[in-house]
Design a protein around this motif. Structure first.
Motif, PDB file in Angstrom:
ATOM      1  N   PRO A  83      -1.168   7.432   4.349  1.00  0.00           N
ATOM      2  CA  PRO A  83      -0.504   6.122   4.422  1.00  0.00           C
ATOM      3  C   PRO A  83       0.214   5.730   3.129  1.00  0.00           C
ATOM      4  CG  PRO A  83      -2.636   6.011   5.498  1.00  0.00           C
ATOM      5  CD  PRO A  83      -2.557   7.372   4.835  1.00  0.00           C
ATOM      6  N   ALA A  84      -0.390   6.035   1.982  1.00  0.00           N
ATOM      7  CA  ALA A  84       0.251   5.701   0.708  1.00  0.00           C
ATOM      8  C   ALA A  84       1.528   6.504   0.496  1.00  0.00           C
ATOM      9  CB  ALA A  84      -0.723   5.939  -0.446  1.00  0.00           C
ATOM     10  N   LYS A  87       4.232   5.182   2.803  1.00  0.00           N
ATOM     11  CA  LYS A  87       4.735   3.887   2.329  1.00  0.00           C
ATOM     12  C   LYS A  87       5.763   4.051   1.214  1.00  0.00           C
ATOM     13  CE  LYS A  87       3.324  -0.399   0.179  1.00  0.00           C
ATOM     14  NZ  LYS A  87       2.575  -0.829  -0.963  1.00  0.00           N
ATOM     15  N   GLU A  88       5.527   4.974   0.307  1.00  0.00           N
ATOM     16  CA  GLU A  88       6.438   5.176  -0.821  1.00  0.00           C
ATOM     17  C   GLU A  88       7.703   5.940  -0.436  1.00  0.00           C
ATOM     18  OE1 GLU A  88       6.334   3.786  -3.707  1.00  0.00           O
ATOM     19  OE2 GLU A  88       4.342   2.941  -3.448  1.00  0.00           O
ATOM     20  N   ASN A  90       8.952   6.737   2.932  1.00  0.00           N
ATOM     21  CA  ASN A  90       9.695   6.428   4.152  1.00  0.00           C
ATOM     22  C   ASN A  90      10.927   5.537   3.985  1.00  0.00           C
ATOM     23  OD1 ASN A  90       8.678   8.123   6.030  1.00  0.00           O
ATOM     24  ND2 ASN A  90       7.524   6.573   7.147  1.00  0.00           N
TER      25      ASN A  90
END
Length: 112
Positions: A83-84, A87-88, A90
Protein backbone atom coordinates in the motif's frame (compact mmCIF):
# COMPACT_ATOMS: atom_id res chain seq x y z
CA UNK A 1 -3.18 22.12 -12.76
CA UNK A 2 -4.23 25.28 -11.04
CA UNK A 3 -2.73 28.66 -11.78
CA UNK A 4 0.00 28.61 -9.17
CA UNK A 5 3.78 28.66 -9.26
CA UNK A 6 5.47 25.33 -9.84
CA UNK A 7 6.82 24.00 -6.56
CA UNK A 8 9.53 21.55 -5.59
CA UNK A 9 8.18 18.03 -5.99
CA UNK A 10 5.68 18.93 -8.68
CA UNK A 11 5.40 16.82 -11.78
CA UNK A 12 4.08 18.55 -14.86
CA UNK A 13 2.99 17.35 -18.25
CA UNK A 14 3.92 19.95 -20.85
CA UNK A 15 3.51 20.42 -24.57
CA UNK A 16 6.39 21.26 -26.88
CA UNK A 17 5.95 24.98 -26.20
CA UNK A 18 6.30 24.41 -22.45
CA UNK A 19 2.63 25.01 -21.64
CA UNK A 20 1.52 22.96 -18.64
CA UNK A 21 -1.33 20.65 -19.63
CA UNK A 22 -1.60 18.51 -16.51
CA UNK A 23 0.41 17.43 -13.51
CA UNK A 24 0.55 15.86 -10.09
CA UNK A 25 1.56 17.03 -6.64
CA UNK A 26 3.93 14.51 -5.15
CA UNK A 27 6.56 14.42 -2.48
CA UNK A 28 9.45 13.80 -4.87
CA UNK A 29 11.78 12.90 -2.01
CA UNK A 30 9.34 10.24 -0.73
CA UNK A 31 8.75 9.00 -4.29
CA UNK A 32 12.49 8.56 -4.83
CA UNK A 33 13.07 7.05 -1.36
CA UNK A 34 10.42 4.45 -2.21
CA UNK A 35 12.21 3.61 -5.46
CA UNK A 36 15.65 3.53 -3.80
CA UNK A 37 14.31 1.27 -1.03
CA UNK A 38 12.87 -1.18 -3.56
CA UNK A 39 15.53 -1.23 -6.24
CA UNK A 40 19.14 -2.05 -5.38
CA UNK A 41 21.61 0.49 -6.77
CA UNK A 42 23.07 -1.93 -9.32
CA UNK A 43 19.57 -2.71 -10.64
CA UNK A 44 18.61 0.96 -10.69
CA UNK A 45 21.58 1.63 -12.99
CA UNK A 46 20.07 -0.92 -15.42
CA UNK A 47 16.83 1.06 -15.77
CA UNK A 48 16.40 3.29 -18.78
CA UNK A 49 14.60 6.18 -17.08
CA UNK A 50 14.21 5.71 -13.31
CA UNK A 51 17.92 6.10 -12.69
CA UNK A 52 17.88 9.65 -14.05
CA UNK A 53 15.23 11.20 -11.80
CA UNK A 54 17.11 13.44 -9.39
CA UNK A 55 15.78 14.94 -6.16
CA UNK A 56 18.18 17.89 -6.44
CA UNK A 57 17.55 18.85 -10.07
CA UNK A 58 14.79 18.99 -12.67
CA UNK A 59 14.36 15.94 -14.90
CA UNK A 60 12.47 15.88 -18.22
CA UNK A 61 11.39 12.89 -20.32
CA UNK A 62 10.00 13.04 -23.86
CA UNK A 63 7.01 11.06 -25.16
CA UNK A 64 9.03 7.96 -26.05
CA UNK A 65 10.81 7.99 -22.70
CA UNK A 66 7.48 8.48 -20.89
CA UNK A 67 6.32 5.08 -22.15
CA UNK A 68 9.50 3.44 -20.86
CA UNK A 69 9.20 5.21 -17.50
CA UNK A 70 5.58 4.09 -17.23
CA UNK A 71 6.57 0.47 -17.85
CA UNK A 72 9.39 0.64 -15.30
CA UNK A 73 7.03 2.01 -12.65
CA UNK A 74 4.27 -0.49 -13.43
CA UNK A 75 6.77 -3.33 -13.13
CA UNK A 76 8.02 -1.93 -9.83
CA UNK A 77 4.49 -1.79 -8.41
CA UNK A 78 3.74 -5.29 -9.73
CA UNK A 79 6.75 -6.74 -7.91
CA UNK A 80 6.60 -4.57 -4.76
CA UNK A 81 2.95 -3.48 -4.57
CA UNK A 82 2.57 -2.66 -0.91
CA UNK A 83 0.00 0.00 0.00
CA UNK A 84 2.80 2.47 0.78
CA UNK A 85 4.54 1.78 -2.53
CA UNK A 86 1.33 2.15 -4.48
CA UNK A 87 0.50 5.41 -2.69
CA UNK A 88 3.84 6.97 -3.65
CA UNK A 89 4.12 5.66 -7.21
CA UNK A 90 0.56 5.54 -8.56
CA UNK A 91 0.06 9.31 -9.07
CA UNK A 92 2.98 9.24 -11.51
CA UNK A 93 1.81 5.98 -13.14
CA UNK A 94 -1.69 7.42 -13.58
CA UNK A 95 -0.38 10.63 -15.15
CA UNK A 96 1.84 8.71 -17.57
CA UNK A 97 -0.96 6.28 -18.49
CA UNK A 98 -3.36 9.12 -19.22
CA UNK A 99 -1.11 10.49 -21.98
CA UNK A 100 0.75 7.46 -23.27
CA UNK A 101 -0.81 7.60 -26.74
CA UNK A 102 -0.11 11.31 -27.24
CA UNK A 103 2.85 12.88 -29.00
CA UNK A 104 4.96 16.00 -28.50
CA UNK A 105 4.55 15.89 -24.72
CA UNK A 106 7.08 16.01 -21.92
CA UNK A 107 6.87 15.00 -18.27
CA UNK A 108 8.99 17.10 -15.96
CA UNK A 109 9.97 16.33 -12.37
CA UNK A 110 10.90 19.44 -10.36
CA UNK A 111 13.64 18.79 -7.82
CA UNK A 112 15.17 21.20 -5.29
Amino acid sequence: MSERPIAKGDITLEDEAGAILDGARVDLSAFLRTIYDLVPEEKLRETHCLQFIAAWDDTTFNTLQMAVLHNELVELVAHHGTPATIKEINPVVDLLAKYQNESHLYIKFFGD
